[in-house]
Every structure is written in C-alpha cells, then in structure tokens.
Motif scaffolding. Structure first.
Motif, PDB file in Angstrom:
ATOM      1  N   SER A   4      22.095  49.913  75.327  1.00 16.80           N
ATOM      2  CA  SER A   4      22.172  48.313  74.981  1.00 16.80           C
ATOM      3  C   SER A   4      22.663  48.174  73.544  1.00 16.80           C
ATOM      4  O   SER A   4      22.640  46.895  73.103  1.00 16.80           O
ATOM      5  CB  SER A   4      20.937  47.666  75.346  1.00 16.80           C
ATOM      6  N   LYS A  44      25.595  45.751  72.888  1.00 21.99           N
ATOM      7  CA  LYS A  44      25.401  44.047  73.384  1.00 21.99           C
ATOM      8  C   LYS A  44      25.373  43.322  71.902  1.00 21.99           C
ATOM      9  O   LYS A  44      25.880  42.433  71.792  1.00 21.99           O
ATOM     10  CB  LYS A  44      23.950  44.028  73.783  1.00 21.99           C
ATOM     11  N   LEU A  70      23.666  43.922  90.401  1.00 20.73           N
ATOM     12  CA  LEU A  70      22.636  44.601  89.296  1.00 20.73           C
ATOM     13  C   LEU A  70      21.285  44.577  90.060  1.00 20.73           C
ATOM     14  O   LEU A  70      20.811  43.758  90.769  1.00 20.73           O
ATOM     15  CB  LEU A  70      22.518  43.670  88.155  1.00 20.73           C
ATOM     16  N   ASP A  72      16.259  45.835  85.186  1.00 17.48           N
ATOM     17  CA  ASP A  72      16.856  44.961  83.968  1.00 17.48           C
ATOM     18  C   ASP A  72      15.489  44.674  83.186  1.00 17.48           C
ATOM     19  O   ASP A  72      14.452  44.321  83.734  1.00 17.48           O
ATOM     20  CB  ASP A  72      17.282  43.709  84.765  1.00 17.48           C
ATOM     21  N   MET A 110      20.448  38.351  75.868  1.00 17.28           N
ATOM     22  CA  MET A 110      21.202  39.440  75.893  1.00 17.28           C
ATOM     23  C   MET A 110      20.636  40.490  74.854  1.00 17.28           C
ATOM     24  O   MET A 110      20.327  41.544  74.884  1.00 17.28           O
ATOM     25  CB  MET A 110      22.564  39.371  76.014  1.00 17.28           C
ATOM     26  N   SER A 126      17.290  41.995  76.094  1.00 17.16           N
ATOM     27  CA  SER A 126      18.272  43.031  76.482  1.00 17.16           C
ATOM     28  C   SER A 126      18.644  42.826  77.929  1.00 17.16           C
ATOM     29  O   SER A 126      18.545  43.661  78.607  1.00 17.16           O
ATOM     30  CB  SER A 126      17.540  44.301  76.166  1.00 17.16           C
ATOM     31  N   SER A 127      18.891  41.745  78.362  1.00 17.12           N
ATOM     32  CA  SER A 127      19.122  41.144  79.751  1.00 17.12           C
ATOM     33  C   SER A 127      20.518  41.812  80.127  1.00 17.12           C
ATOM     34  O   SER A 127      21.497  41.468  79.656  1.00 17.12           O
ATOM     35  CB  SER A 127      19.113  39.650  80.053  1.00 17.12           C
ATOM     36  N   ASN A 128      20.554  42.648  81.144  1.00 15.90           N
ATOM     37  CA  ASN A 128      21.790  43.138  81.729  1.00 15.90           C
ATOM     38  C   ASN A 128      22.780  42.193  82.414  1.00 15.90           C
ATOM     39  O   ASN A 128      23.782  41.916  82.568  1.00 15.90           O
ATOM     40  CB  ASN A 128      21.568  44.237  82.643  1.00 15.90           C
ATOM     41  N   THR A 155      24.245  40.238  80.182  1.00 16.62           N
ATOM     42  CA  THR A 155      25.282  40.945  79.291  1.00 16.62           C
ATOM     43  C   THR A 155      26.656  41.039  80.112  1.00 16.62           C
ATOM     44  O   THR A 155      27.743  40.701  79.814  1.00 16.62           O
ATOM     45  CB  THR A 155      24.990  42.552  79.038  1.00 16.62           C
ATOM     46  N   ASN A 156      26.330  41.049  81.406  1.00 19.24           N
ATOM     47  CA  ASN A 156      27.760  41.367  82.306  1.00 19.24           C
ATOM     48  C   ASN A 156      28.287  39.998  82.518  1.00 19.24           C
ATOM     49  O   ASN A 156      29.506  39.918  82.458  1.00 19.24           O
ATOM     50  CB  ASN A 156      27.024  41.789  83.721  1.00 19.24           C
ATOM     51  N   VAL A 211      27.094  46.858  82.257  1.00 23.01           N
ATOM     52  CA  VAL A 211      26.044  47.794  82.561  1.00 23.01           C
ATOM     53  C   VAL A 211      26.172  48.257  84.045  1.00 23.01           C
ATOM     54  O   VAL A 211      26.507  47.110  84.894  1.00 23.01           O
ATOM     55  CB  VAL A 211      24.947  47.526  82.158  1.00 23.01           C
ATOM     56  N   GLU A 212      25.304  48.995  84.645  1.00 22.10           N
ATOM     57  CA  GLU A 212      25.031  49.397  85.921  1.00 22.10           C
ATOM     58  C   GLU A 212      26.484  49.615  86.686  1.00 22.10           C
ATOM     59  O   GLU A 212      26.221  49.585  87.695  1.00 22.10           O
ATOM     60  CB  GLU A 212      24.121  48.454  86.366  1.00 22.10           C
TER      61      GLU A 212
END
Length: 296
Positions: free
Chosen positions: A59, A62, A101, A106, A128, A132-134, A137-138, A167-168
C-alpha cells in the motif's frame, strides 16, 4: 573550520555505528530482507541499505496515487469535491476481465456499504491514505490511470517505482505484474512532498496533513517518543511489511525514513523490526543534531 570538520567526522562515525546496529537487528530475523533509506533534510546526512532493491510496493503505492490526484485536480481535470460512483468491479491488467474486491481483505469496510452511491474524490483519497482503503484506491486509479501515475513519479526523480494496476488483481499477481518500489524512490517522493515540489505548495501541505492523520502507527511511529509528528504510509501483504515516513523532531528540520521488509511471516515481528530501526535512526538523528549545534 576545525570544529566543523570534527563534527562531520563524528557524524560519519555515528552513521557507521548506525549501519552496524541496524544490520545486527536485521540479523535477528532469519530470512528477513530489508531496504532502507534515511535522509536528514537538515544536515544532508544519509544512510542507504539495499535502497535500490525492488520490493512489492503493497500500500505504499497509494502515496503516488495521491500525488497524481492532487496534480491533476490542480489542472482542472476534475474537482476534489466531485462525486465518483462506487461500483465494486474493476478491469484486470492482464485481459480487461472484471474482478471484485473482497471486503474482508480490505482494512476499511465503510465504502462497501455505499456501493451505488457517489462519494467525493477528497473523501476517497483520505480513506485511501489514513485507512488504506483498497476500494478507494482502485476507484481513484481508474480516474487518473496507472501509467500516468508512474510517469509523474519519473518526473519527480523516482526511477524504478512502478504503479501498474489496482490492488487485488489476481490474474496480474499470478503473472508477476505487481506494483513495485525501492526505498530510495519512496524517499525521493517523500522529500519532494516535504519540500513542496511534488505539486503546488498548497497541495503538498494538504497531502502532508493527510499523511499525518494515518491511523496505523505500529511501525515507524512506534519507535519514536510520544508526541512526535509523523507523516507516513504503511503497506503490508503476506510476508511483506513497509513504512515510509517523514519524521518531525522538535525544533529542527524533518528527516525521511523508509523501511521496506519481506520474508517475515509474522506481521507483529516485522512491525517490531521497523519500530526498532526507527528508534535507532531517531537516536542517531538527535545525536547528529547535537554535534551540528556544537560546530555552529
């Protein structure tokens, strides 16, 4: 002049001692690999350990996403208060196929309750970084594009960091198509932020405030005295654990510290390693500041 020369020699000797102590601490974790970059923005003192070695960015990628968002918003490409529709469907880097996701993977679950709603760019950006929210982010990478993010990092002097995808993305992961970074590149990016060069000064000040609101503080901040301000971003996946920070000691200019680790399966042990290295660097920085005052 003699006093200045003596102070510089003392700092150099302390740097050698710091390197030895860090290496000794790393050796206590069998199989651990560590990349480290330390930049004292007051004195120019530096320490690099495997700083050009590429690691899965986790992460920490980010931070480049955030920088690109602020730069693009400044050009008028979109507004920070603009709403983006939340849809849990993203295109794989490999073949464009759709993937979703997993909320349980997450670190922030709040956005999954808002699917189908519009959420402001600045709200997503804060989640984000601080949580650290995925999902955030996406959604934001879809807005600005991974290639553009990497291009901006090159313009800042970061030569090897790669933001390839969100991510993912399992298909991309299986093919080794991962976001990567080096300790040196993250240090370059953080220095550009602190010095107001990563974006217009008002934007960099806002980014530093967001990084200072980070909610996961078990790594670099855990090795510091209470109350020390830290603007930072963590990252972790299986056997990978990172922290990239700007540390603000009292009454002096800040320093940049990036610690990247892999090969430690127990996340609590990798966090403790990073915290211990942080404590060593802080003590070194404080002693170096004292030597500089004597030379003055």
């Amino acid at each position: 002049m003699a006093l200045i020369a003596a102070a510089l020699l003392t700092i150099a000797a302390r740097s050698d001692s710091l390197f030895a102590r860090i290496q000794s601490r790393i050796a206590q974790e069998p199989g651990a690999q560590v990349g480290l970059a330390y930049l004292d923005l007051a004195s120019g003192d530096t320490l690099f350990v495997n700083a050009e070695t590429s690691f899965h960015a986790a992460s920490t990628m980010k931070v480049p996403v955030m920088i690109e968002l602020f730069r693009r918003a400044n050009t008028g490409s979109f507004r920070m208060d603009q709403g983006l529709l939340l849809v849990n469907q993203f295109a794989s880097l490999v073949d464009g196929s759709s993937y979703s996701l997993d909320p349980h993977s997450d670190s922030d679950s709040t956005l999954y309750h808002r699917i189908g709603e519009r959420v402001r760019v600045d709200s997503l950006l804060r989640l984000m970084i601080t949580r650290s929210s995925n999902f955030a982010t996406n959604t934001l990478i879809t807005l600005v594009g991974a290639e553009e993010i990497t291009r901006t990092m090159r313009s800042l002097g970061a030569r090897r960091i790669q933001v390839l995808r969100g991510v993912e993305d399992g298909k991309a992961f299986d093919k080794g198509l991962n976001n990567t970074t080096t300790a040196r590149d993250l240090a370059i990016i953080l220095r550009a932020l602190e010095e107001g060069k990563a974006a217009p000064p008002a934007a960099t000040r806002e980014m530093l405030a967001i990084l200072s609101a980070q909610e996961f503080n078990e790594k670099i901040p855990a090795g510091l005295p209470a109350g020390i301000r830290v603007a930072h971003k963590t990252g972790e996946i299986t056997a990978v654990s990172h922290d990239a920070a700007i540390v603000y000691p009292p009454a002096k200019k800040p320093y940049v510290l990036v610690v990247l680790t892999r090969g430690i399966a127990d996340g609590s042990r990798s966090s403790k390693l990073i915290a211990d290295i942080s404590a060593m660097v802080y003590a070194h920085n404080s002693a170096a500041a004292g030597s500089a005052r004597v030379a003055d």
